[in-house]
Design a protein around this motif. Structure first.
Motif, PDB file in Angstrom:
ATOM      1  N   SER A 113      -3.699  10.176   9.596  1.00 17.31           N
ATOM      2  CA  SER A 113      -2.428  10.504  10.239  1.00 17.31           C
ATOM      3  C   SER A 113      -2.266   9.705  11.528  1.00 17.31           C
ATOM      4  O   SER A 113      -3.240   9.343  12.185  1.00 17.31           O
ATOM      5  CB  SER A 113      -2.351  11.998  10.589  1.00 17.31           C
ATOM      6  OG  SER A 113      -2.406  12.807   9.443  1.00 17.31           O
ATOM      7  N   LYS A 114      -1.019   9.456  11.876  1.00 13.38           N
ATOM      8  CA  LYS A 114      -0.677   8.877  13.170  1.00 13.38           C
ATOM      9  C   LYS A 114       0.175   9.898  13.909  1.00 13.38           C
ATOM     10  O   LYS A 114       1.246  10.280  13.447  1.00 13.38           O
ATOM     11  CB  LYS A 114       0.111   7.571  12.991  1.00 13.38           C
ATOM     12  CG  LYS A 114       0.582   6.962  14.308  1.00 13.38           C
ATOM     13  CD  LYS A 114       1.405   5.703  14.072  1.00 13.38           C
ATOM     14  CE  LYS A 114       1.911   5.120  15.385  1.00 13.38           C
ATOM     15  NZ  LYS A 114       2.733   3.909  15.169  1.00 13.38           N
ATOM     16  N   ASP A 149      -4.614   6.786   1.373  1.00 13.74           N
ATOM     17  CA  ASP A 149      -5.236   5.492   1.076  1.00 13.74           C
ATOM     18  C   ASP A 149      -4.566   4.364   1.852  1.00 13.74           C
ATOM     19  O   ASP A 149      -4.360   3.259   1.348  1.00 13.74           O
ATOM     20  CB  ASP A 149      -5.184   5.196  -0.428  1.00 13.74           C
ATOM     21  CG  ASP A 149      -6.074   6.133  -1.237  1.00 13.74           C
ATOM     22  OD1 ASP A 149      -6.970   6.756  -0.635  1.00 13.74           O
ATOM     23  OD2 ASP A 149      -5.877   6.242  -2.453  1.00 13.74           O
ATOM     24  N   GLY A 150      -4.188   4.651   3.088  1.00 13.84           N
ATOM     25  CA  GLY A 150      -3.620   3.639   3.963  1.00 13.84           C
ATOM     26  C   GLY A 150      -2.138   3.385   3.793  1.00 13.84           C
ATOM     27  O   GLY A 150      -1.559   2.583   4.528  1.00 13.84           O
ATOM     28  N   LYS A 151      -1.478   4.072   2.856  1.00 13.55           N
ATOM     29  CA  LYS A 151      -0.051   3.867   2.609  1.00 13.55           C
ATOM     30  C   LYS A 151       0.753   4.996   3.246  1.00 13.55           C
ATOM     31  O   LYS A 151       0.438   6.172   3.063  1.00 13.55           O
ATOM     32  CB  LYS A 151       0.223   3.831   1.105  1.00 13.55           C
ATOM     33  CG  LYS A 151       1.699   3.665   0.763  1.00 13.55           C
ATOM     34  CD  LYS A 151       1.938   3.733  -0.734  1.00 13.55           C
ATOM     35  CE  LYS A 151       3.425   3.652  -1.061  1.00 13.55           C
ATOM     36  NZ  LYS A 151       3.700   3.746  -2.511  1.00 13.55           N
ATOM     37  N   PRO A 152       1.825   4.671   4.006  1.00 15.28           N
ATOM     38  CA  PRO A 152       2.671   5.739   4.568  1.00 15.28           C
ATOM     39  C   PRO A 152       3.312   6.554   3.453  1.00 15.28           C
ATOM     40  O   PRO A 152       3.987   6.006   2.586  1.00 15.28           O
ATOM     41  CB  PRO A 152       3.726   4.963   5.360  1.00 15.28           C
ATOM     42  CG  PRO A 152       3.170   3.599   5.562  1.00 15.28           C
ATOM     43  CD  PRO A 152       2.305   3.328   4.379  1.00 15.28           C
ATOM     44  N   MET A 153       3.080   7.861   3.476  1.00 17.37           N
ATOM     45  CA  MET A 153       3.553   8.721   2.392  1.00 17.37           C
ATOM     46  C   MET A 153       4.522   9.807   2.845  1.00 17.37           C
ATOM     47  O   MET A 153       5.255  10.361   2.032  1.00 17.37           O
ATOM     48  CB  MET A 153       2.367   9.377   1.696  1.00 17.37           C
ATOM     49  CG  MET A 153       1.479   8.416   0.921  1.00 17.37           C
ATOM     50  SD  MET A 153       2.298   7.682  -0.503  1.00 17.37           S
ATOM     51  CE  MET A 153       2.277   9.064  -1.656  1.00 17.37           C
ATOM     52  N   ASP A 207       7.716   2.206   6.653  1.00 18.02           N
ATOM     53  CA  ASP A 207       7.634   0.847   6.116  1.00 18.02           C
ATOM     54  C   ASP A 207       8.566   0.674   4.911  1.00 18.02           C
ATOM     55  O   ASP A 207       8.182   0.114   3.883  1.00 18.02           O
ATOM     56  CB  ASP A 207       6.191   0.498   5.731  1.00 18.02           C
ATOM     57  CG  ASP A 207       5.994  -1.001   5.499  1.00 18.02           C
ATOM     58  OD1 ASP A 207       6.775  -1.784   6.051  1.00 18.02           O
ATOM     59  OD2 ASP A 207       5.061  -1.373   4.749  1.00 18.02           O
ATOM     60  N   ILE A 208       9.789   1.178   5.068  1.00 17.50           N
ATOM     61  CA  ILE A 208      10.815   1.013   4.031  1.00 17.50           C
ATOM     62  C   ILE A 208      12.099   0.540   4.707  1.00 17.50           C
ATOM     63  O   ILE A 208      12.253   0.703   5.924  1.00 17.50           O
ATOM     64  CB  ILE A 208      11.070   2.323   3.249  1.00 17.50           C
ATOM     65  CG1 ILE A 208      11.500   3.457   4.202  1.00 17.50           C
ATOM     66  CG2 ILE A 208       9.827   2.735   2.466  1.00 17.50           C
ATOM     67  CD1 ILE A 208      11.836   4.754   3.503  1.00 17.50           C
ATOM     68  N   SER A 240       7.783   7.348  -4.103  1.00 11.51           N
ATOM     69  CA  SER A 240       6.382   7.775  -4.029  1.00 11.51           C
ATOM     70  C   SER A 240       6.110   9.131  -4.667  1.00 11.51           C
ATOM     71  O   SER A 240       4.946   9.480  -4.890  1.00 11.51           O
ATOM     72  CB  SER A 240       5.922   7.825  -2.564  1.00 11.51           C
ATOM     73  OG  SER A 240       5.970   6.545  -1.980  1.00 11.51           O
ATOM     74  N   TYR A 241       7.137   9.916  -4.945  1.00 15.45           N
ATOM     75  CA  TYR A 241       6.920  11.298  -5.384  1.00 15.45           C
ATOM     76  C   TYR A 241       7.749  11.660  -6.604  1.00 15.45           C
ATOM     77  O   TYR A 241       8.870  11.200  -6.773  1.00 15.45           O
ATOM     78  CB  TYR A 241       7.295  12.279  -4.263  1.00 15.45           C
ATOM     79  CG  TYR A 241       6.343  12.280  -3.095  1.00 15.45           C
ATOM     80  CD1 TYR A 241       5.275  13.171  -3.041  1.00 15.45           C
ATOM     81  CD2 TYR A 241       6.501  11.381  -2.057  1.00 15.45           C
ATOM     82  CE1 TYR A 241       4.400  13.172  -1.969  1.00 15.45           C
ATOM     83  CE2 TYR A 241       5.632  11.371  -0.981  1.00 15.45           C
ATOM     84  CZ  TYR A 241       4.585  12.270  -0.940  1.00 15.45           C
ATOM     85  OH  TYR A 241       3.718  12.254   0.109  1.00 15.45           O
ATOM     86  N   ASP A 242       7.166  12.531  -7.418  1.00 19.40           N
ATOM     87  CA  ASP A 242       7.894  13.279  -8.426  1.00 19.40           C
ATOM     88  C   ASP A 242       7.663  14.758  -8.110  1.00 19.40           C
ATOM     89  O   ASP A 242       6.521  15.231  -8.175  1.00 19.40           O
ATOM     90  CB  ASP A 242       7.388  12.981  -9.837  1.00 19.40           C
ATOM     91  CG  ASP A 242       7.829  11.617 -10.337  1.00 19.40           C
ATOM     92  OD1 ASP A 242       8.960  11.235 -10.033  1.00 19.40           O
ATOM     93  OD2 ASP A 242       7.045  10.942 -11.009  1.00 19.40           O
TER      94      ASP A 242
END
Length: 251
Positions: A113-114, A149-153, A207-208, A240-242
């Protein structure tokens, strides 16, 4: 990407000669079939357009149109200067009350987290309404960017009455773990979901592109005796989600 790898991912090129079906639709079908068969996984990079076009014996315009269609459907994601990737989607049930940490760890992902804000203050109008507080009752706020895993979610902004957590710096990992340690973990929640266009600042964090469609969720969670304890607003990238729910016939 070498020719053997393209063969492995997409099978026989002659399969793209189905009568009456536009070539770009056949390319699209071949990519979807490879994803469904597990030959291309979430996060994998697609071969360059020129390689696909050469192997499938179609024009790059045809390949680009197929890819553009799949990007619009959130099956693929394009990143400037990096290529085209298979979207990594997380299936999240809506009928189970779980934290972001619990959902991601159940899928074997590493959570980081950031912190954007951890503070103690007076409640805003929407927080008063959701948590049934007066304007004089303090709250703590936790605003953070969540990675898997390092990806903004996700972006999460959680508000908790300060009588449950007085020190905002007491939380490092899972909010629900901290509430459980204090014997006040929520047991049920009401969630409101809607699609929105994200603003430039939040888009940059995730990052979108600005104005991208994201899923916005407001959740108000309560304790065993029905007392509101958590009001969380979350922004999830659309690719990213369902979110899934089991529905029963009530007739």
């Amino acid at each position: 990407m070498n020719q053997n790898r393209v063969n492995e991912l997409f099978g026989a090129a002659q399969a793209l000669r189905e009568k009456g079906i536009p070539l770009y639709m056949q390319v699209k079908k071949a990519i979807l079939a490879s994803i469904s068969a597990g030959r291309v996984l979430g996060g994998d990079t697609l071969p360059p357009e020129r390689d696909l076009a050469k192997y499938l014996d179609v024009s790059r315009v045809t390949v680009r149109r197929a890819i553009d269609e799949l990007v619009k459907e959130d099956v693929l994601t394009q990143r400037q200067g990096a290529g085209t990737f298979v979207s990594e989607r997380v299936e999240q049930p809506l009928n189970h009350l779980r934290s972001f940490t619990e959902v991601m760890e159940a899928r074997g992902k590493t959570i980081t987290s950031k912190w954007l804000d951890r503070s103690l203050g007076m409640p805003h109008e929407d927080e008063c309404k959701a948590l049934k507080l007066s304007a004089e009752q303090e709250v703590v706020r936790f605003y953070r960017l969540r990675y898997a895993d390092g990806k903004p979610m996700a972006l999460e902004l959680a508000t908790i009455p300060s009588r449950y957590i007085l020190n905002p710096f007491a939380m490092e990992g899972s909010l629900y773990d901290l509430l459980e340690q204090q014997g006040c973990r929520p047991v049920r929640a009401f969630q409101r979901l809607r699609a929105i266009s994200i603003d430039e600042q939040r888009a940059h964090l995730l990052d979108i592109p600005a104005l991208s469609a994201v899923l916005y969720i407001e959740r108000t969670a309560v304790t065993q005796d029905g007392t509101p304890i958590e009001f969380t607003r979350s922004w999830f990238p659309g690719d990213s989600y369902d979110f899934v729910a089991e529905i029963h016939n009530t007739v």
